[in-house]
Design a protein around this motif. Structure first.
Motif, short mmCIF file in Angstrom:
data_model
loop_
_atom_site.label_atom_id
_atom_site.label_comp_id
_atom_site.label_asym_id
_atom_site.label_seq_id
_atom_site.Cartn_x
_atom_site.Cartn_y
_atom_site.Cartn_z
N ILE A 270 -18.00 -0.94 64.65
CA ILE A 270 -18.24 0.39 65.21
C ILE A 270 -18.82 1.32 64.14
CG2 ILE A 270 -17.08 2.49 66.03
CD1 ILE A 270 -15.18 0.71 67.60
N VAL A 271 -19.92 2.01 64.51
CA VAL A 271 -20.54 2.98 63.61
C VAL A 271 -20.76 4.31 64.33
CG1 VAL A 271 -22.57 3.52 62.20
CG2 VAL A 271 -21.68 1.17 62.26
N THR A 272 -21.30 4.24 65.54
CA THR A 272 -21.71 5.45 66.27
C THR A 272 -20.73 5.76 67.41
OG1 THR A 272 -23.01 4.20 67.88
CG2 THR A 272 -24.10 4.81 65.81
N PRO A 273 -20.82 6.97 67.97
CA PRO A 273 -20.01 7.29 69.16
C PRO A 273 -20.27 6.31 70.31
CG PRO A 273 -20.85 9.31 68.19
CD PRO A 273 -21.51 8.18 67.45
N LEU A 274 -21.54 5.87 70.46
CA LEU A 274 -21.84 4.89 71.51
C LEU A 274 -21.06 3.60 71.27
CD1 LEU A 274 -23.49 4.03 74.00
CD2 LEU A 274 -25.31 3.31 72.44
N ASP A 275 -21.02 3.14 70.02
CA ASP A 275 -20.22 1.95 69.70
C ASP A 275 -18.76 2.17 70.08
OD1 ASP A 275 -22.47 0.79 68.56
OD2 ASP A 275 -21.95 1.45 66.53
N TYR A 276 -18.26 3.36 69.74
CA TYR A 276 -16.85 3.67 70.01
C TYR A 276 -16.56 3.57 71.51
CZ TYR A 276 -12.63 6.53 70.56
OH TYR A 276 -11.39 6.99 70.91
N ILE A 277 -17.44 4.11 72.31
CA ILE A 277 -17.20 4.13 73.77
C ILE A 277 -17.31 2.73 74.36
CG2 ILE A 277 -18.06 5.04 75.97
CD1 ILE A 277 -19.14 7.46 74.25
N VAL A 278 -18.37 2.00 74.02
CA VAL A 278 -18.62 0.71 74.67
C VAL A 278 -17.74 -0.40 74.08
CG1 VAL A 278 -20.36 -1.04 75.17
CG2 VAL A 278 -20.98 1.39 75.22
N LEU A 279 -17.71 -0.47 72.75
CA LEU A 279 -17.00 -1.59 72.13
C LEU A 279 -15.49 -1.37 72.06
CD1 LEU A 279 -19.41 -2.33 69.13
CD2 LEU A 279 -19.24 -3.55 71.30
N TYR A 280 -15.06 -0.10 71.86
CA TYR A 280 -13.63 0.13 71.69
C TYR A 280 -12.96 0.58 72.98
CZ TYR A 280 -9.21 2.06 70.06
OH TYR A 280 -7.87 2.34 69.91
N LYS A 281 -13.41 1.72 73.54
CA LYS A 281 -12.73 2.23 74.72
C LYS A 281 -12.87 1.27 75.90
CE LYS A 281 -10.87 5.59 75.22
NZ LYS A 281 -9.45 6.02 75.02
N ALA A 282 -14.10 0.80 76.16
CA ALA A 282 -14.29 -0.11 77.30
C ALA A 282 -13.88 -1.54 76.92
CB ALA A 282 -15.75 -0.08 77.75
N GLY A 283 -14.48 -2.07 75.85
CA GLY A 283 -14.28 -3.48 75.53
C GLY A 283 -12.92 -3.82 75.01
N PHE A 284 -12.16 -2.82 74.50
CA PHE A 284 -10.85 -3.12 73.93
C PHE A 284 -9.72 -2.42 74.69
CE2 PHE A 284 -7.36 -2.81 70.91
CZ PHE A 284 -7.30 -4.10 70.41
N VAL A 285 -9.78 -1.10 74.78
CA VAL A 285 -8.67 -0.34 75.38
C VAL A 285 -8.61 -0.56 76.89
CG1 VAL A 285 -7.65 1.94 75.73
CG2 VAL A 285 -8.73 1.36 73.54
N TRP A 286 -9.72 -0.31 77.57
CA TRP A 286 -9.70 -0.41 79.04
C TRP A 286 -9.59 -1.85 79.53
CZ3 TRP A 286 -14.28 3.55 79.88
CH2 TRP A 286 -13.82 4.82 79.55
N SER A 287 -9.88 -2.81 78.68
CA SER A 287 -9.71 -4.22 79.07
C SER A 287 -8.34 -4.75 78.67
CB SER A 287 -10.79 -5.09 78.43
OG SER A 287 -10.62 -5.11 77.01
N ALA A 288 -7.54 -3.90 77.97
CA ALA A 288 -6.20 -4.27 77.51
C ALA A 288 -6.23 -5.55 76.66
CB ALA A 288 -5.26 -4.44 78.70
N THR A 289 -7.17 -5.61 75.74
CA THR A 289 -7.25 -6.75 74.82
C THR A 289 -6.05 -6.72 73.87
OG1 THR A 289 -9.65 -6.79 74.91
CG2 THR A 289 -8.61 -7.84 73.01
N PRO A 290 -5.37 -7.85 73.64
CA PRO A 290 -4.21 -7.87 72.73
C PRO A 290 -4.61 -7.47 71.32
CG PRO A 290 -4.30 -9.88 74.04
CD PRO A 290 -5.60 -9.17 74.25
N ALA A 291 -3.71 -6.78 70.63
CA ALA A 291 -3.95 -6.39 69.24
C ALA A 291 -4.21 -7.62 68.38
CB ALA A 291 -2.75 -5.62 68.70
N GLY A 292 -5.17 -7.52 67.48
CA GLY A 292 -5.51 -8.64 66.60
C GLY A 292 -6.59 -9.53 67.16
N SER A 293 -7.02 -9.28 68.40
CA SER A 293 -8.09 -10.06 69.02
C SER A 293 -9.34 -9.20 69.18
CB SER A 293 -7.66 -10.59 70.40
OG SER A 293 -6.55 -11.45 70.28
N MET A 294 -10.46 -9.88 69.39
CA MET A 294 -11.69 -9.15 69.69
C MET A 294 -11.67 -8.63 71.12
SD MET A 294 -14.93 -10.99 67.93
CE MET A 294 -15.90 -9.64 68.58
N GLY A 295 -12.34 -7.53 71.34
CA GLY A 295 -12.47 -7.02 72.70
C GLY A 295 -13.50 -7.83 73.49
#
Length: 528
Positions: free
Chosen positions: A172-197
């Motif tokens: 993650i570098v940009t706000p776009l990365d934060y939204i797509v890779l973290y919020k959507a790909g990790f948080v909203w998909s409920a990816t387990p901690a320690g794994s990739m989104g």
């Protein structure tokens, strides 16, 4: 022979033998490195004859590095601390004994490995970078729409939020990365901690992205619709971006695992016990199996050499098939309590020529390996990943023509040598029981020597003055002499006793055995 001593400060840089001479208080004598190299090379060659041609082809002689605590664990994952100290040393080419390797201080492999990992980054090939730039340009409008929609609902991601997200998704570098890779790909998909989104490709190919992001709040629906449009305009570049994300994730996980813990494969040490976690090492043989092999006296090697006293030097030493070597030190340095310390071969009654035979029983090989990096669902284990070092080295060599993947950014950090003759780890140690030493004094005076020996029958022995045979882990040798059947000369036999046979109880975990040779694995030579 008169002992020659000097200050321990006067060391030959990098010389194990020199260092040990200094520790013992002996002078760094002439011919020392050549004799030591011949000795350990002979050990390696003799061990090869017992272990077979396949193993023999991979054995290397090890510059004297002390003895090894063979009982390496306690039956669980806890590792004997002296054993760990030995196997965690970085292996490099000897600086003063050509053709041999030297083992560094405890933990030195991890220190250099960490330098290598910290010097690696993920890089795109020239062609892939051009593809990515084109896709970025084509998707710029849709990416802006994603950020605008998210900010309108939840507000702009703060620097603190982005920094926290980078701990989970390192790319993650940009706000776009934060939204797509973290919020959507990790948080909203409920990816387990320690794994990739979720990967971009997975989200791009989903028939209904909302079903993959089932933990997204209802208010996120406009953001999800904007993400779908953005992913569609990226086209095949999602594969490249996913590769970058995976590379950054892997690199970060390896760095994390270099701080060992109970959850990432770290181990505990005992003898003495420690409350800390240490980087993992393991073996596929247990201490009981090792002990069984050490007790197999049919598995033995015999090393022989001759020594002749000279006027120009202390001794001329000759190993089988080798040239004569001049040596100015003690041949067989012994200690008998406080009554004697010196070279047994230097006594007046010993004559000028002798043949030494050393029989090492119970030859066995003990394999070891650092815990390999492994990604599991929800967590990663292990710290050592040869493939990343190999790929980074190949990319560095390829320069502008490097393929997409890991690469050393500018150069190999610290000039650490990699490849067939570079930095290595101990893959296996070849060990044995302590040797029985026979010295044939071809011209000695048996009567005179026997009188001297009668008060020195229990001795501690060191070969060439710097290779202690037994040390603290074995009782003193028993020395005995017998006259030659020809009436000329005599034979001195020094036999190592069984542990505890002379009243000294030595814990199993403190018992050591001599190292005859090793197998090593050089870093940067394998893609797997």
């Amino acid at each position: 022979m008169t002992e020659r001593r000097k200050s321990p400060i006067a060391l030959k840089a990098g010389g194990r033998a020199s260092s040990l001479y200094a520790v013992e208080g002996f002078e760094d004598v002439g011919g020392q490195a050549d004799v030591a190299a011949a000795y350990i090379t002979q050990l390696k060659e003799q061990a090869s004859t017992v272990l077979g041609s396949v193993v023999a082809a991979s054995l290397v002689p090890v510059e004297y590095n002390g003895d090894f605590n063979w009982s390496w664990n306690d039956g669980t994952t806890n590792v004997n601390q002296p054993s760990y100290n030995y196997i965690s040393g970085a292996v490099t080419a000897s600086t003063d004994q050509p053709g041999t390797v030297q083992v560094g201080a405890a933990g030195s492999l991890a220190l250099q490995y960490q330098q290598l990992i910290n010097g690696i980054a993920w890089q795109f090939s020239t062609a892939d970078n051009a593809t990515l730039q084109t896709a970025s340009t084509q998707s710029a409008t849709q990416g802006t729409a994603v950020v605008g929609t998210y900010v309108g609902i939840y507000g702009a991601p703060t620097p603190a939020q982005i920094a926290a997200a980078q701990l989970v998704v390192p790319s993650i570098v940009t706000p776009l990365d934060y939204i797509v890779l973290y919020k959507a790909g990790f948080v909203w998909s409920a990816t387990p901690a320690g794994s990739m989104g979720l990967s971009l490709f997975t989200m791009q190919q989903a028939q209904n992205l909302r079903t993959l992001l089932q933990y997204a709040p209802a208010s996120a629906q406009p953001v999800i619709q904007a993400i779908v449009g953005y992913l569609n305009t990226l086209g095949g570049a999602t594969r490249l971006m996913d590769m970058q994300s995976l590379g950054a994730f892997t690199l970060q996980q390896i760095k994390n695992n270099l701080i060992p813990s109970a959850t990432n494969g770290g181990i505990s040490l005992f003898n003495p016990p420690s409350t800390n976690s240490y980087l993992g090492y393991s073996s596929n043989v247990t201490p009981p199996q090792i002990l069984q092999d050490l007790n197999n006296t049919t598995q033995q090697v015999t090393l022989s050499f001759s020594a002749t006293k000279t006027q120009s030097s202390s001794y001329d030493i000759k190993f089988a098939g080798g040239a004569s070597l001049g040596f100015f030190g003690n041949l067989l340095n012994i200690s008998a309590d406080t009554s004697f310390r010196g070279d047994v071969a230097g006594q007046k009654s010993s004559g000028s020529t002798m043949n030494i035979t050393m029989v090492y029983p119970g030859v066995t090989i003990i394999p070891f390996a650092p815990t390999a990096y492994l990604q599991n669902s929800g967590a990663t284990q292990g710290w050592f990943y040869e493939a990343i070092i190999y790929q980074a080295l190949q990319s560095l060599k390829a320069g502008a023509g490097a393929q997409t993947g890991f690469s050393f950014v500018n150069a190999v950090p610290g000039g650490i040598p990699l490849g067939p003759n570079g930095l290595s780890y101990l893959k296996a140690l070849v060990v044995s029981g302590y040797p029985t030493i026979t010295v044939d004094f071809t011209q000695g005076d048996f009567t005179s020597f026997s009188s001297w020996l009668s008060t020195h029958t229990k001795v501690s022995v060191s070969l060439f003055g710097f290779i202690p045979l037994g040390g603290a882990s074995v009782d003193t040798y028993t020395a005995s002499a017998s006259q030659s059947s020809t009436g000329s000369g005599f034979t001195l036999t020094m036999t190592p006793p069984a542990a505890g046979s002379q009243g000294q109880t030595i814990p199993v975990t403190s018992q050591t055995v001599p190292v005859l040779a090793a197998q090593v694995f050089p870093l940067g030579v394998s893609a797997s």
